[in-house]
Motif scaffolding. Structure first.
Motif, PDB file in Angstrom:
ATOM      1  N   ILE A 128       0.840  -1.202   0.000  1.00  0.00           N
ATOM      2  CA  ILE A 128       0.000   0.000   0.000  1.00  0.00           C
ATOM      3  C   ILE A 128       0.866   1.240   0.000  1.00  0.00           C
ATOM      4  N   THR A 129       1.893   1.268   0.847  1.00  0.00           N
ATOM      5  CA  THR A 129       2.741   2.458   0.948  1.00  0.00           C
ATOM      6  C   THR A 129       3.774   2.532  -0.155  1.00  0.00           C
ATOM      7  N   ALA A 130       4.202   1.401  -0.685  1.00  0.00           N
ATOM      8  CA  ALA A 130       5.265   1.405  -1.687  1.00  0.00           C
ATOM      9  C   ALA A 130       4.743   1.298  -3.114  1.00  0.00           C
ATOM     10  N   GLY A 131       3.461   1.048  -3.287  1.00  0.00           N
ATOM     11  CA  GLY A 131       2.918   0.820  -4.615  1.00  0.00           C
ATOM     12  C   GLY A 131       3.236   1.906  -5.607  1.00  0.00           C
ATOM     13  N   ASP A 132       2.883   3.155  -5.311  1.00  0.00           N
ATOM     14  CA  ASP A 132       3.154   4.251  -6.236  1.00  0.00           C
ATOM     15  C   ASP A 132       4.613   4.664  -6.212  1.00  0.00           C
ATOM     16  N   ARG A 133       5.220   4.654  -5.033  1.00  0.00           N
ATOM     17  CA  ARG A 133       6.615   5.054  -4.929  1.00  0.00           C
ATOM     18  C   ARG A 133       7.534   4.111  -5.674  1.00  0.00           C
ATOM     19  N   GLY A 134       7.136   2.841  -5.787  1.00  0.00           N
ATOM     20  CA  GLY A 134       7.951   1.877  -6.512  1.00  0.00           C
ATOM     21  C   GLY A 134       8.085   2.221  -7.979  1.00  0.00           C
ATOM     22  N   ASN A 135       7.207   3.060  -8.490  1.00  0.00           N
ATOM     23  CA  ASN A 135       7.252   3.454  -9.893  1.00  0.00           C
ATOM     24  C   ASN A 135       7.815   4.855 -10.091  1.00  0.00           C
ATOM     25  N   VAL A 136       8.402   5.432  -9.067  1.00  0.00           N
ATOM     26  CA  VAL A 136       9.021   6.748  -9.157  1.00  0.00           C
ATOM     27  C   VAL A 136      10.505   6.565  -9.428  1.00  0.00           C
ATOM     28  N   GLN A 137      11.014   7.297 -10.380  1.00  0.00           N
ATOM     29  CA  GLN A 137      12.431   7.212 -10.692  1.00  0.00           C
ATOM     30  C   GLN A 137      13.121   8.466 -10.175  1.00  0.00           C
ATOM     31  N   LEU A 138      14.079   8.297  -9.272  1.00  0.00           N
ATOM     32  CA  LEU A 138      14.832   9.419  -8.722  1.00  0.00           C
ATOM     33  C   LEU A 138      16.052   9.676  -9.592  1.00  0.00           C
ATOM     34  N   ILE A 139      16.286  10.941  -9.938  1.00  0.00           N
ATOM     35  CA  ILE A 139      17.432  11.315 -10.767  1.00  0.00           C
ATOM     36  C   ILE A 139      18.126  12.513 -10.129  1.00  0.00           C
ATOM     37  N   ALA A 140      19.413  12.382  -9.898  1.00  0.00           N
ATOM     38  CA  ALA A 140      20.204  13.475  -9.339  1.00  0.00           C
ATOM     39  C   ALA A 140      20.740  14.356 -10.467  1.00  0.00           C
ATOM     40  N   THR A 141      20.942  15.612 -10.148  1.00  0.00           N
ATOM     41  CA  THR A 141      21.491  16.575 -11.110  1.00  0.00           C
ATOM     42  C   THR A 141      22.773  17.175 -10.539  1.00  0.00           C
ATOM     43  N   GLU A 142      23.345  18.079 -11.258  1.00  0.00           N
ATOM     44  CA  GLU A 142      24.564  18.778 -10.807  1.00  0.00           C
ATOM     45  C   GLU A 142      24.327  19.500  -9.479  1.00  0.00           C
ATOM     46  N   GLN A 143      23.091  19.787  -9.158  1.00  0.00           N
ATOM     47  CA  GLN A 143      22.777  20.464  -7.895  1.00  0.00           C
ATOM     48  C   GLN A 143      23.032  19.571  -6.681  1.00  0.00           C
ATOM     49  N   SER A 144      23.327  18.313  -6.911  1.00  0.00           N
ATOM     50  CA  SER A 144      23.649  17.394  -5.822  1.00  0.00           C
ATOM     51  C   SER A 144      25.081  17.570  -5.331  1.00  0.00           C
ATOM     52  N   TRP A 145      25.862  18.394  -6.022  1.00  0.00           N
ATOM     53  CA  TRP A 145      27.257  18.642  -5.634  1.00  0.00           C
ATOM     54  C   TRP A 145      27.268  19.485  -4.362  1.00  0.00           C
TER      55      TRP A 145
ATOM     56  N   LEU B 153      18.797  11.558   0.434  1.00  0.00           N
ATOM     57  CA  LEU B 153      18.044  10.634   1.271  1.00  0.00           C
ATOM     58  C   LEU B 153      18.878  10.035   2.399  1.00  0.00           C
ATOM     59  N   CYS B 154      20.133   9.698   2.119  1.00  0.00           N
ATOM     60  CA  CYS B 154      20.970   9.050   3.134  1.00  0.00           C
ATOM     61  C   CYS B 154      22.305   9.758   3.364  1.00  0.00           C
ATOM     62  N   HIS B 155      22.573  10.798   2.580  1.00  0.00           N
ATOM     63  CA  HIS B 155      23.782  11.627   2.693  1.00  0.00           C
ATOM     64  C   HIS B 155      25.076  10.886   2.351  1.00  0.00           C
ATOM     65  N   THR B 156      24.961   9.756   1.672  1.00  0.00           N
ATOM     66  CA  THR B 156      26.145   9.082   1.156  1.00  0.00           C
ATOM     67  C   THR B 156      26.709   9.943   0.040  1.00  0.00           C
ATOM     68  N   GLN B 157      28.035  10.006  -0.030  1.00  0.00           N
ATOM     69  CA  GLN B 157      28.679  10.858  -1.025  1.00  0.00           C
ATOM     70  C   GLN B 157      29.330  10.020  -2.122  1.00  0.00           C
ATOM     71  N   PHE B 158      29.286  10.557  -3.333  1.00  0.00           N
ATOM     72  CA  PHE B 158      29.810   9.865  -4.504  1.00  0.00           C
ATOM     73  C   PHE B 158      30.710  10.801  -5.288  1.00  0.00           C
ATOM     74  N   ARG B 159      31.747  10.246  -5.891  1.00  0.00           N
ATOM     75  CA  ARG B 159      32.686  11.052  -6.681  1.00  0.00           C
ATOM     76  C   ARG B 159      32.090  11.513  -7.996  1.00  0.00           C
ATOM     77  N   ALA B 160      31.216  10.691  -8.564  1.00  0.00           N
ATOM     78  CA  ALA B 160      30.656  11.002  -9.880  1.00  0.00           C
ATOM     79  C   ALA B 160      29.122  11.027  -9.810  1.00  0.00           C
ATOM     80  N   LEU B 161      28.540  11.906 -10.590  1.00  0.00           N
ATOM     81  CA  LEU B 161      27.087  12.014 -10.664  1.00  0.00           C
ATOM     82  C   LEU B 161      26.475  10.694 -11.134  1.00  0.00           C
ATOM     83  N   MET B 162      27.137  10.026 -12.051  1.00  0.00           N
ATOM     84  CA  MET B 162      26.658   8.748 -12.562  1.00  0.00           C
ATOM     85  C   MET B 162      26.555   7.716 -11.421  1.00  0.00           C
ATOM     86  N   ASP B 163      27.512   7.740 -10.502  1.00  0.00           N
ATOM     87  CA  ASP B 163      27.482   6.804  -9.373  1.00  0.00           C
ATOM     88  C   ASP B 163      26.318   7.116  -8.433  1.00  0.00           C
ATOM     89  N   LEU B 164      26.053   8.402  -8.204  1.00  0.00           N
ATOM     90  CA  LEU B 164      24.907   8.787  -7.380  1.00  0.00           C
ATOM     91  C   LEU B 164      23.604   8.334  -8.031  1.00  0.00           C
TER      92      LEU B 164
END
Length: 148
Positions: free
Chosen positions: A47-64, A73-84
């Motif tokens: 019930i809670t994950a049904g719609d969210r399971g179909n949401v695609q999260l995409i990071a942009t340069e603003q994640s720098w 969401l978890c504050h893990t850091q990545f060297r490359a945008l592609m990895d995030l």
């Protein structure tokens, strides 16, 4: 392509690298539709994950953040945008909608492949039960029908 076990097949499909175009979202939707008696899915989570399971999260340069690309969401850091973006596309931040069918086990999983690995490991002994064997055999018999 041949797979050693069922979890290998499901992991391949969930990865999105299958030539069929099937990905984790398609696998999840297929299971939600076909596990009507909730043998391996948690109806409260569906019930809670049904719609969210179909949401695609995409990071942009603003994640720098000045030092790295940071997951909001978890504050893990990545060297490359592609990895995030790979991290955001992973099951890391999704609801645990799959559950071990053994009532005394209480193990929950974000992905079907995780549940399959748990069942194949025979950690909790769930594979001793004929109803579980039948449910998993029926599930895998239908995997070939998954389409995008």
């Amino acid at each position: 392509m041949a797979f050693i076990n069922n979890s290998g097949l499901i992991l391949h499909l969930e990865s999105g690298s299958c030539q069929s175009g099937v990905n984790r979202r398609a696998v999840d939707n297929w299971v939600r539709t076909n596990d009507r008696s909730n043998v391996i899915t948690n109806p409260a989570r569906l019930i809670t994950a049904g719609d969210r399971g179909n949401v695609q999260l995409i990071a942009t340069e603003q994640s720098w953040n000045g030092r790295a690309f940071e997951c909001v969401l978890c504050h893990t850091q990545f060297r490359a945008l592609m990895d995030l973006n790979r991290h955001l596309a992973s099951p890391r931040h999704q609801e645990k909608v799959y559950r071990c069918p053994l009532n005394t086990c209480q193990a929950h999983f974000v992905s079907l492949s995780g549940l399959c690995q748990h069942i194949e490991s025979e950690h909790c002994g769930v594979t001793r039960f004929r109803v579980v064997q039948d449910a998993m055999n029926n599930l895998f018999a239908g995997v070939a029908r998954i389409t995008i």
